[in-house]
Design a protein around this motif. Sequence first.
Motif, PDB file in Angstrom:
ATOM      1  N   THR A   1      50.950  20.478  28.744  1.00  0.00           N
ATOM      2  CA  THR A   1      50.058  21.128  29.707  1.00  0.00           C
ATOM      3  C   THR A   1      50.055  22.633  29.516  1.00  0.00           C
ATOM      4  OG1 THR A   1      50.599  19.364  31.272  1.00  0.00           O
ATOM      5  CG2 THR A   1      49.481  21.297  32.161  1.00  0.00           C
ATOM      6  N   GLN A   2      51.209  23.194  29.166  1.00  0.00           N
ATOM      7  CA  GLN A   2      51.306  24.640  29.008  1.00  0.00           C
ATOM      8  C   GLN A   2      50.499  25.171  27.822  1.00  0.00           C
ATOM      9  OE1 GLN A   2      52.609  26.888  31.257  1.00  0.00           O
ATOM     10  NE2 GLN A   2      52.599  24.959  32.409  1.00  0.00           N
ATOM     11  N   PHE A   3      50.230  24.336  26.815  1.00  0.00           N
ATOM     12  CA  PHE A   3      49.322  24.774  25.743  1.00  0.00           C
ATOM     13  C   PHE A   3      47.975  25.166  26.345  1.00  0.00           C
ATOM     14  CE2 PHE A   3      51.724  21.695  22.751  1.00  0.00           C
ATOM     15  CZ  PHE A   3      52.639  22.675  22.440  1.00  0.00           C
ATOM     16  N   ARG A   4      47.484  24.335  27.255  1.00  0.00           N
ATOM     17  CA  ARG A   4      46.204  24.631  27.918  1.00  0.00           C
ATOM     18  C   ARG A   4      46.336  25.780  28.904  1.00  0.00           C
ATOM     19  NH1 ARG A   4      45.973  19.757  30.925  1.00  0.00           N
ATOM     20  NH2 ARG A   4      44.133  20.635  31.914  1.00  0.00           N
ATOM     21  N   VAL A   5      47.475  25.843  29.596  1.00  0.00           N
ATOM     22  CA  VAL A   5      47.703  26.912  30.566  1.00  0.00           C
ATOM     23  C   VAL A   5      47.724  28.273  29.871  1.00  0.00           C
ATOM     24  CG1 VAL A   5      49.420  27.922  32.122  1.00  0.00           C
ATOM     25  CG2 VAL A   5      48.896  25.485  32.265  1.00  0.00           C
ATOM     26  N   ILE A   6      48.414  28.372  28.741  1.00  0.00           N
ATOM     27  CA  ILE A   6      48.499  29.651  28.026  1.00  0.00           C
ATOM     28  C   ILE A   6      47.119  30.109  27.568  1.00  0.00           C
ATOM     29  CG2 ILE A   6      49.447  30.838  26.002  1.00  0.00           C
ATOM     30  CD1 ILE A   6      51.891  28.972  26.227  1.00  0.00           C
ATOM     31  N   VAL A   7      46.301  29.167  27.116  1.00  0.00           N
ATOM     32  CA  VAL A   7      44.926  29.518  26.743  1.00  0.00           C
ATOM     33  C   VAL A   7      44.170  30.042  27.962  1.00  0.00           C
ATOM     34  CG1 VAL A   7      42.722  28.583  25.943  1.00  0.00           C
ATOM     35  CG2 VAL A   7      44.843  27.946  24.783  1.00  0.00           C
ATOM     36  N   THR A   8      44.411  29.433  29.124  1.00  0.00           N
ATOM     37  CA  THR A   8      43.792  29.931  30.361  1.00  0.00           C
ATOM     38  C   THR A   8      44.266  31.342  30.671  1.00  0.00           C
ATOM     39  OG1 THR A   8      43.660  27.684  31.252  1.00  0.00           O
ATOM     40  CG2 THR A   8      43.489  29.510  32.833  1.00  0.00           C
ATOM     41  N   TYR A   9      45.564  31.607  30.480  1.00  0.00           N
ATOM     42  CA  TYR A   9      46.082  32.958  30.690  1.00  0.00           C
ATOM     43  C   TYR A   9      45.392  33.964  29.774  1.00  0.00           C
ATOM     44  CZ  TYR A   9      50.072  31.052  33.356  1.00  0.00           C
ATOM     45  OH  TYR A   9      50.868  30.442  34.300  1.00  0.00           O
ATOM     46  N   ILE A  10      45.218  33.592  28.517  1.00  0.00           N
ATOM     47  CA  ILE A  10      44.562  34.491  27.558  1.00  0.00           C
ATOM     48  C   ILE A  10      43.120  34.735  27.976  1.00  0.00           C
ATOM     49  CG2 ILE A  10      43.779  34.712  25.158  1.00  0.00           C
ATOM     50  CD1 ILE A  10      46.298  33.114  24.348  1.00  0.00           C
ATOM     51  N   ARG A  11      42.449  33.660  28.411  1.00  0.00           N
ATOM     52  CA  ARG A  11      41.070  33.818  28.880  1.00  0.00           C
ATOM     53  C   ARG A  11      40.996  34.770  30.068  1.00  0.00           C
ATOM     54  NH1 ARG A  11      38.572  33.217  33.625  1.00  0.00           N
ATOM     55  NH2 ARG A  11      39.549  31.182  34.004  1.00  0.00           N
ATOM     56  N   LEU A  12      41.940  34.656  30.988  1.00  0.00           N
ATOM     57  CA  LEU A  12      41.962  35.544  32.157  1.00  0.00           C
ATOM     58  C   LEU A  12      42.218  36.995  31.759  1.00  0.00           C
ATOM     59  CD1 LEU A  12      43.982  33.332  34.663  1.00  0.00           C
ATOM     60  CD2 LEU A  12      41.670  34.202  35.036  1.00  0.00           C
ATOM     61  N   LEU A  13      43.056  37.207  30.762  1.00  0.00           N
ATOM     62  CA  LEU A  13      43.347  38.566  30.317  1.00  0.00           C
ATOM     63  C   LEU A  13      42.164  39.172  29.569  1.00  0.00           C
ATOM     64  CD1 LEU A  13      47.047  37.998  29.205  1.00  0.00           C
ATOM     65  CD2 LEU A  13      46.288  39.475  31.071  1.00  0.00           C
ATOM     66  N   VAL A  14      41.434  38.328  28.838  1.00  0.00           N
ATOM     67  CA  VAL A  14      40.256  38.819  28.107  1.00  0.00           C
ATOM     68  C   VAL A  14      39.058  38.947  29.049  1.00  0.00           C
ATOM     69  CG1 VAL A  14      38.589  38.272  26.297  1.00  0.00           C
ATOM     70  CG2 VAL A  14      41.021  37.848  25.915  1.00  0.00           C
ATOM     71  N   LEU A  15      38.862  37.937  29.895  1.00  0.00           N
ATOM     72  CA  LEU A  15      37.710  37.915  30.802  1.00  0.00           C
ATOM     73  C   LEU A  15      38.194  37.491  32.193  1.00  0.00           C
ATOM     74  CD1 LEU A  15      34.598  38.271  30.833  1.00  0.00           C
ATOM     75  CD2 LEU A  15      34.433  35.784  30.496  1.00  0.00           C
ATOM     76  N   PRO A  16      38.601  38.435  33.029  1.00  0.00           N
ATOM     77  CA  PRO A  16      39.205  38.099  34.329  1.00  0.00           C
ATOM     78  C   PRO A  16      38.186  37.714  35.396  1.00  0.00           C
ATOM     79  CG  PRO A  16      39.143  40.479  34.037  1.00  0.00           C
ATOM     80  CD  PRO A  16      38.628  39.887  32.763  1.00  0.00           C
ATOM     81  N   VAL A  17      37.602  36.535  35.235  1.00  0.00           N
ATOM     82  CA  VAL A  17      36.672  36.018  36.244  1.00  0.00           C
ATOM     83  C   VAL A  17      37.214  34.684  36.751  1.00  0.00           C
ATOM     84  CG1 VAL A  17      34.664  37.179  35.268  1.00  0.00           C
ATOM     85  CG2 VAL A  17      35.271  34.881  34.473  1.00  0.00           C
ATOM     86  N   HIS A  18      36.709  34.275  37.935  1.00  0.00           N
ATOM     87  CA  HIS A  18      37.141  33.025  38.563  1.00  0.00           C
ATOM     88  C   HIS A  18      38.661  32.992  38.765  1.00  0.00           C
ATOM     89  CE1 HIS A  18      33.082  31.678  37.990  1.00  0.00           C
ATOM     90  NE2 HIS A  18      33.181  31.727  36.687  1.00  0.00           N
ATOM     91  N   GLN A  19      39.209  34.111  39.225  1.00  0.00           N
ATOM     92  CA  GLN A  19      40.642  34.138  39.519  1.00  0.00           C
ATOM     93  C   GLN A  19      40.953  33.262  40.727  1.00  0.00           C
ATOM     94  OE1 GLN A  19      41.003  38.785  38.869  1.00  0.00           O
ATOM     95  NE2 GLN A  19      43.017  37.900  39.210  1.00  0.00           N
ATOM     96  N   GLN A  20      42.111  32.650  40.699  1.00  0.00           N
ATOM     97  CA  GLN A  20      42.516  31.751  41.777  1.00  0.00           C
ATOM     98  C   GLN A  20      43.999  31.941  42.084  1.00  0.00           C
ATOM     99  OE1 GLN A  20      39.649  28.369  39.807  1.00  0.00           O
ATOM    100  NE2 GLN A  20      41.401  27.637  40.939  1.00  0.00           N
ATOM    101  N   VAL A  21      44.317  31.940  43.361  1.00  0.00           N
ATOM    102  CA  VAL A  21      45.728  31.977  43.744  1.00  0.00           C
ATOM    103  C   VAL A  21      46.386  30.650  43.386  1.00  0.00           C
ATOM    104  CG1 VAL A  21      47.356  32.204  45.655  1.00  0.00           C
ATOM    105  CG2 VAL A  21      45.275  33.592  45.619  1.00  0.00           C
ATOM    106  N   ILE A  22      45.664  29.567  43.640  1.00  0.00           N
ATOM    107  CA  ILE A  22      46.158  28.221  43.344  1.00  0.00           C
ATOM    108  C   ILE A  22      45.119  27.511  42.482  1.00  0.00           C
ATOM    109  CG2 ILE A  22      46.725  25.971  44.347  1.00  0.00           C
ATOM    110  CD1 ILE A  22      47.707  27.559  46.825  1.00  0.00           C
ATOM    111  N   TYR A  23      45.579  26.887  41.404  1.00  0.00           N
ATOM    112  CA  TYR A  23      44.673  26.198  40.482  1.00  0.00           C
ATOM    113  C   TYR A  23      44.821  24.692  40.641  1.00  0.00           C
ATOM    114  CZ  TYR A  23      43.628  30.478  37.878  1.00  0.00           C
ATOM    115  OH  TYR A  23      43.191  31.724  37.515  1.00  0.00           O
ATOM    116  N   ASP A  24      43.716  23.996  40.499  1.00  0.00           N
ATOM    117  CA  ASP A  24      43.741  22.535  40.460  1.00  0.00           C
ATOM    118  C   ASP A  24      43.812  22.136  38.986  1.00  0.00           C
ATOM    119  OD1 ASP A  24      43.643  19.898  41.033  1.00  0.00           O
ATOM    120  OD2 ASP A  24      41.558  19.849  41.697  1.00  0.00           O
ATOM    121  N   PHE A  25      45.022  22.177  38.428  1.00  0.00           N
ATOM    122  CA  PHE A  25      45.223  22.022  36.986  1.00  0.00           C
ATOM    123  C   PHE A  25      45.887  20.674  36.714  1.00  0.00           C
ATOM    124  CE2 PHE A  25      46.142  23.278  32.680  1.00  0.00           C
ATOM    125  CZ  PHE A  25      45.268  24.327  32.425  1.00  0.00           C
TER     126      PHE A  25
END
Length: 593
Positions: free
Chosen positions: A282-306
């Motif tokens: 799961t963390q492979f996908r999570v890390i990609v999400t982190y990178i996406r947030l750092l490159v394009l910080p949109v749709h930020q969420q306090v809690i994710y339905d992951f």
Amino acid sequence: MLVIGKSTGKQFLVLSVVAAIYVTAGFAIYSNVLLHGKFLFDDFEYVYGNPLIQSLSLFKDMTDPRHVGYLSFALNYAVHGNTPFGFHLVNLVIHIINSILVFSLTKIIYALLAAEKGSASEGDTTAMLAGLLFLVHPVATQSVSYVTQRFTSLSTLFYIAGVFFYLKARTQLEHTRGRAGTYALYIFSVAGTVLAMKTKEIAFTAPFVIGILEFLLFRNSVLSKRRFICLIPFAATLIIVPLSLFGPEWGLIGGGTGVDEITRRDKLYDLYERSAYEYLLTQFRVIVTYIRLLVLPVHQQVIYDFRVSHSLFEPKVILSFALLLLIAYSGLRLWRKEDPDKKASAGNKLASLGIMWFFIALSIESSVIPIKDIIFEHRTYLPSVGFFAASSVLLLRLLNKAGKGWSDRIKISVLAVIVIMPLSVSTYLRNEIWTDELKFWDDVVRKTGKAIGYNNRGNAYAKAGKYELAVEDLDKAISMFPKNISEMMAWENADFTPANMSKTYMNRGDILYFLGEIEKAQADFNRARQVMVMPLDEDKTLKMADDYSRRGAYSHAIEEYSKVLAWEPDNANALNDRGNSYSRSGKYREAIE
């Protein structure tokens, strides 16, 4: 000596200008949360009303894994009490200091890579941009505006300071063979590493980062292989985190009390009971999400339905793993890539080290150590130091191609308009959710629709006196409760502990009782008792409640007494003592009942 004096004076001037810019920008973009910020989410467990931070005398025992973080909250409480302003102010100051440290760390690494000894200006532009990106990026809001996540930002402060002081000491040791100031810097480095580890467990990686930088940046050291002696104290610090977490289980140190001990036990439960394999996938996908947030910080969420991944052969897992391998491989290629221009070579290597830092700093929370919460934005805070160092190199390369002949001042001005300003505005706007509890949980409900959002928004409605809306939200939360034990054990239902579900029934029962619906309220109270399928240690719970009461933490004492009464409604001792706690906290009606 005259040249050194001029160089030192120029460096001090540059640092002063950078600090002034960062302080001004930091207070501007966080002004709304500084002035109107509230205690939200886990702040009510870790900070507001936490008896652990209400007396400095409790900090003689340093066995708690996050001792330094709690001590900082206790100092805040001693000055400001339970008012949010002081806590938010300290969090912001920590973030600004971290930004200055990012500038300083990037600058010294760049200078070492470029081998420009004594140059005060080498790498200033890259370092300035890295620090600014770290300061204004909206993903940092969860580490700054969320009071409880001072654990993350303060640990990061000590972590970066430890690495920076080490590099300063080693640089001086290469040329002076040791002076009092050099040894002082080295001691500061070791102390920073220790403090980081006693603030949050993510600092466990600090000795590894220092070791890699020693190996890569001082390969031609005058000390030859003797230089690795410098790493021995850092290797010794690696016992701190395991001892703090497992020591009470092994009988080596005593355990804590209250929320700190609950947190420690939750970590051990996750480690023993949850699948490390599924968490890693799961963390492979999570890390990609982190990178996406750092490159394009949109749709930020306090809690994710992951959703959790269960197989390596899921398309999203394979694609994410391939992308991460590509990034890691690119980092290695950049380190080996030579360039006739020393500055270009230094930039390549800085980007490579940034990528390395990103993955190493993430490894504690995004690898094989399972944590019930799959993803949180604050986990990008420490890793983003490396990400922004690498990004600064890339952005300046692109700008050099687009604007040949521009001065560094013009480059920074252009980047300020097209990168820094948009990020700053996004940060200011994102901070709005941290100024109001209903805005906060509205954001969670709107973006995830998870039960925790409905539950906590319902509680917020109840606080605001909007009882009908509160009941609607609590109804929705209860409708999502798992129907059997297998559902309850699923990763996605980690929040559905018996205690949490029982509390939801109790909260709805309290509201219904207030609204005069006595039968429905009693039914909820009965369900709350039935849901508590896990037995509790009555003696230990009552002892903890008595301890809270003696400290004046009556709300926590009432909660512990209520746990016993959920099982034994006629327990005279618990009823009497809870009545006393209600009375001492001014809730006379509840005390009489």
